[in-house]
Design a protein around this motif. Structure first.
Motif, PDB file in Angstrom:
ATOM      1  N   THR A  34      -6.626  11.025   8.340  1.00  0.00           N
ATOM      2  CA  THR A  34      -7.046  10.376   9.583  1.00  0.00           C
ATOM      3  C   THR A  34      -5.935   9.503  10.155  1.00  0.00           C
ATOM      4  OG1 THR A  34      -9.369  10.428   8.929  1.00  0.00           O
ATOM      5  CG2 THR A  34      -8.751   8.793  10.594  1.00  0.00           C
ATOM      6  N   ILE A  35      -5.344   8.664   9.317  1.00  0.00           N
ATOM      7  CA  ILE A  35      -4.259   7.800   9.791  1.00  0.00           C
ATOM      8  C   ILE A  35      -3.082   8.657  10.250  1.00  0.00           C
ATOM      9  CG2 ILE A  35      -2.600   6.003   9.162  1.00  0.00           C
ATOM     10  CD1 ILE A  35      -4.761   4.967   7.155  1.00  0.00           C
ATOM     11  N   LEU A  38      -3.872  10.118  13.627  1.00  0.00           N
ATOM     12  CA  LEU A  38      -3.848   9.076  14.654  1.00  0.00           C
ATOM     13  C   LEU A  38      -2.425   8.600  14.949  1.00  0.00           C
ATOM     14  CD1 LEU A  38      -6.980   6.999  13.587  1.00  0.00           C
ATOM     15  CD2 LEU A  38      -6.733   8.363  15.681  1.00  0.00           C
ATOM     16  N   GLU A  39      -1.578   8.605  13.929  1.00  0.00           N
ATOM     17  CA  GLU A  39      -0.180   8.194  14.104  1.00  0.00           C
ATOM     18  C   GLU A  39       0.707   9.347  14.573  1.00  0.00           C
ATOM     19  OE1 GLU A  39       0.958   5.039  13.989  1.00  0.00           O
ATOM     20  OE2 GLU A  39      -1.120   4.435  13.641  1.00  0.00           O
ATOM     21  N   LYS A  40       0.078  10.501  14.783  1.00  0.00           N
ATOM     22  CA  LYS A  40       0.763  11.679  15.330  1.00  0.00           C
ATOM     23  C   LYS A  40       1.945  12.154  14.469  1.00  0.00           C
ATOM     24  CE  LYS A  40      -0.640  10.632  20.092  1.00  0.00           C
ATOM     25  NZ  LYS A  40      -2.002  10.554  19.735  1.00  0.00           N
ATOM     26  N   MET A 116       6.909   7.082   7.068  1.00  0.00           N
ATOM     27  CA  MET A 116       5.501   6.949   7.453  1.00  0.00           C
ATOM     28  C   MET A 116       4.548   7.542   6.416  1.00  0.00           C
ATOM     29  SD  MET A 116       4.794   5.297  10.229  1.00  0.00           S
ATOM     30  CE  MET A 116       3.359   5.986  11.034  1.00  0.00           C
ATOM     31  N   ASP A 117       4.919   8.655   5.771  1.00  0.00           N
ATOM     32  CA  ASP A 117       4.013   9.240   4.780  1.00  0.00           C
ATOM     33  C   ASP A 117       3.763   8.262   3.642  1.00  0.00           C
ATOM     34  OD1 ASP A 117       6.622   9.548   3.740  1.00  0.00           O
ATOM     35  OD2 ASP A 117       6.349  11.665   3.218  1.00  0.00           O
ATOM     36  N   TYR A 118       4.784   7.571   3.218  1.00  0.00           N
ATOM     37  CA  TYR A 118       4.692   6.578   2.147  1.00  0.00           C
ATOM     38  C   TYR A 118       3.796   5.419   2.593  1.00  0.00           C
ATOM     39  CZ  TYR A 118       6.936   3.585  -1.546  1.00  0.00           C
ATOM     40  OH  TYR A 118       7.228   2.776  -2.612  1.00  0.00           O
ATOM     41  N   GLN A 119       4.056   4.883   3.783  1.00  0.00           N
ATOM     42  CA  GLN A 119       3.265   3.766   4.300  1.00  0.00           C
ATOM     43  C   GLN A 119       1.795   4.146   4.418  1.00  0.00           C
ATOM     44  OE1 GLN A 119       4.156   0.565   4.903  1.00  0.00           O
ATOM     45  NE2 GLN A 119       2.000   0.187   5.356  1.00  0.00           N
ATOM     46  N   ILE A 120       1.529   5.315   4.941  1.00  0.00           N
ATOM     47  CA  ILE A 120       0.147   5.744   5.149  1.00  0.00           C
ATOM     48  C   ILE A 120      -0.566   5.966   3.825  1.00  0.00           C
ATOM     49  CG2 ILE A 120      -1.290   7.617   6.069  1.00  0.00           C
ATOM     50  CD1 ILE A 120       0.811   7.808   8.390  1.00  0.00           C
ATOM     51  N   LEU A 121       0.106   6.548   2.842  1.00  0.00           N
ATOM     52  CA  LEU A 121      -0.509   6.736   1.528  1.00  0.00           C
ATOM     53  C   LEU A 121      -0.918   5.395   0.932  1.00  0.00           C
ATOM     54  CD1 LEU A 121      -1.347   8.532  -0.845  1.00  0.00           C
ATOM     55  CD2 LEU A 121       1.003   8.342  -1.703  1.00  0.00           C
ATOM     56  N   ILE A 122      -0.048   4.416   1.020  1.00  0.00           N
ATOM     57  CA  ILE A 122      -0.374   3.082   0.506  1.00  0.00           C
ATOM     58  C   ILE A 122      -1.585   2.507   1.239  1.00  0.00           C
ATOM     59  CG2 ILE A 122       0.437   0.688   0.417  1.00  0.00           C
ATOM     60  CD1 ILE A 122       3.254   1.836  -0.160  1.00  0.00           C
ATOM     61  N   GLU A 123      -1.586   2.602   2.550  1.00  0.00           N
ATOM     62  CA  GLU A 123      -2.700   2.050   3.326  1.00  0.00           C
ATOM     63  C   GLU A 123      -4.014   2.751   2.986  1.00  0.00           C
ATOM     64  OE1 GLU A 123      -1.681   2.026   7.503  1.00  0.00           O
ATOM     65  OE2 GLU A 123       0.043   0.712   7.167  1.00  0.00           O
ATOM     66  N   ALA A 124      -3.998   4.071   2.895  1.00  0.00           N
ATOM     67  CA  ALA A 124      -5.220   4.819   2.571  1.00  0.00           C
ATOM     68  C   ALA A 124      -5.739   4.424   1.189  1.00  0.00           C
ATOM     69  CB  ALA A 124      -4.946   6.322   2.643  1.00  0.00           C
ATOM     70  N   ASP A 125      -4.837   4.304   0.220  1.00  0.00           N
ATOM     71  CA  ASP A 125      -5.232   3.919  -1.141  1.00  0.00           C
ATOM     72  C   ASP A 125      -5.804   2.504  -1.145  1.00  0.00           C
ATOM     73  OD1 ASP A 125      -5.519   4.560  -3.882  1.00  0.00           O
ATOM     74  OD2 ASP A 125      -3.519   3.809  -4.378  1.00  0.00           O
ATOM     75  N   ILE A 147       0.379  -5.590   3.741  1.00  0.00           N
ATOM     76  CA  ILE A 147       0.458  -4.159   3.429  1.00  0.00           C
ATOM     77  C   ILE A 147       0.319  -3.279   4.666  1.00  0.00           C
ATOM     78  CG2 ILE A 147      -0.687  -2.260   2.203  1.00  0.00           C
ATOM     79  CD1 ILE A 147       0.854  -4.219   0.342  1.00  0.00           C
ATOM     80  N   PHE A 148      -0.636  -3.585   5.507  1.00  0.00           N
ATOM     81  CA  PHE A 148      -0.966  -2.694   6.620  1.00  0.00           C
ATOM     82  C   PHE A 148       0.016  -2.862   7.776  1.00  0.00           C
ATOM     83  CE2 PHE A 148      -4.661  -2.655   4.049  1.00  0.00           C
ATOM     84  CZ  PHE A 148      -5.200  -1.386   4.221  1.00  0.00           C
ATOM     85  N   LYS A 149       0.703  -1.776   8.105  1.00  0.00           N
ATOM     86  CA  LYS A 149       1.735  -1.800   9.149  1.00  0.00           C
ATOM     87  C   LYS A 149       1.426  -0.839  10.293  1.00  0.00           C
ATOM     88  CE  LYS A 149       5.092  -3.888   6.384  1.00  0.00           C
ATOM     89  NZ  LYS A 149       4.260  -4.885   5.781  1.00  0.00           N
ATOM     90  N   THR A 150       0.765   0.284  10.014  1.00  0.00           N
ATOM     91  CA  THR A 150       0.495   1.244  11.084  1.00  0.00           C
ATOM     92  C   THR A 150      -0.651   0.722  11.955  1.00  0.00           C
ATOM     93  OG1 THR A 150      -1.167   2.574   9.907  1.00  0.00           O
ATOM     94  CG2 THR A 150       1.167   3.172   9.574  1.00  0.00           C
ATOM     95  N   PRO A 151      -0.586   0.955  13.250  1.00  0.00           N
ATOM     96  CA  PRO A 151      -1.699   0.537  14.116  1.00  0.00           C
ATOM     97  C   PRO A 151      -3.042   1.137  13.662  1.00  0.00           C
ATOM     98  CG  PRO A 151       0.206   1.113  15.450  1.00  0.00           C
ATOM     99  CD  PRO A 151       0.547   1.510  14.032  1.00  0.00           C
ATOM    100  N   SER A 152      -3.022   2.381  13.234  1.00  0.00           N
ATOM    101  CA  SER A 152      -4.274   3.038  12.830  1.00  0.00           C
ATOM    102  C   SER A 152      -4.808   2.479  11.521  1.00  0.00           C
ATOM    103  CB  SER A 152      -4.057   4.541  12.707  1.00  0.00           C
ATOM    104  OG  SER A 152      -3.545   5.056  13.911  1.00  0.00           O
TER     105      SER A 152
END
Length: 163
Positions: A34-35, A38-40, A116-125, A147-152
């Protein structure tokens, strides 16, 4: 590219009899996808992210057997080889396997995010762990800030935990 549902089925088999672990990786995958959408993210990065999200905790089983402990650092140590073995058996290409193994080896290391893949994995976890572990509001707010950096990811965290 291998089909994601084949990996889902293999991971469910890997964690047969352990619904908690199965539920966890399914939820992390869903949030990561999902993230990522949303982050395209481009198609290849999204595919790699989804693969990593599904196998990110593959080392837990081995850690418990080998060490009687499944701390984040032990998961990072034991997980990559197990992930590579499974992905090789399923015919994943080398580039995807290398990145997935890197992500598995670092998904509890928050100060070396390189993409971004690394950041998103951390956020999802984090989204899943904070819910599953019933994390208190103050700790969630701290994670949100650090921790959370992406807008989504920030949006999801705010909405889920009413920040």
């Amino acid at each position: 590219m291998q089909r994601t549902e084949t990996l889902v089925k293999e991971m469910i088999t890997y964690y047969s009899g352990d619904p908690k672990r199965i539920q966890h990786f399914i939820k992390v995958h869903s949030f990561a996808k999902t993230i990522g959408l949303l982050e395209k993210l481009d198609k290849h990065t999204l595919y790699t992210l989804e693969t990593a999200a599904l196998v990110h905790d593959i080392g837990i089983k081995l850690c418990e057997q080998k060490h009687g402990d499944c701390s984040g650092k032990l998961q990072e140590l034991e997980g990559p080889a197990a992930a590579r073995e499974l992905l090789e058996d399923l015919g994943y290409d080398e580039e995807v396997m290398d990145r997935v193994c890197f992500l598995v080896a670092h998904h509890h290391t928050y100060d070396k995010v390189d993409n971004m893949d690394y950041q998103i994995l951390i956020e999802a976890d984090f989204l899943v762990n904070m819910y599953e572990e019933k994390t208190d509001k103050k700790a969630i707010e701290h994670a949100f800030q650090k921790i959370f950096k992406t807008p989504s990811g920030r949006f999801l965290c705010k909405q889920m935990f009413e920040l």
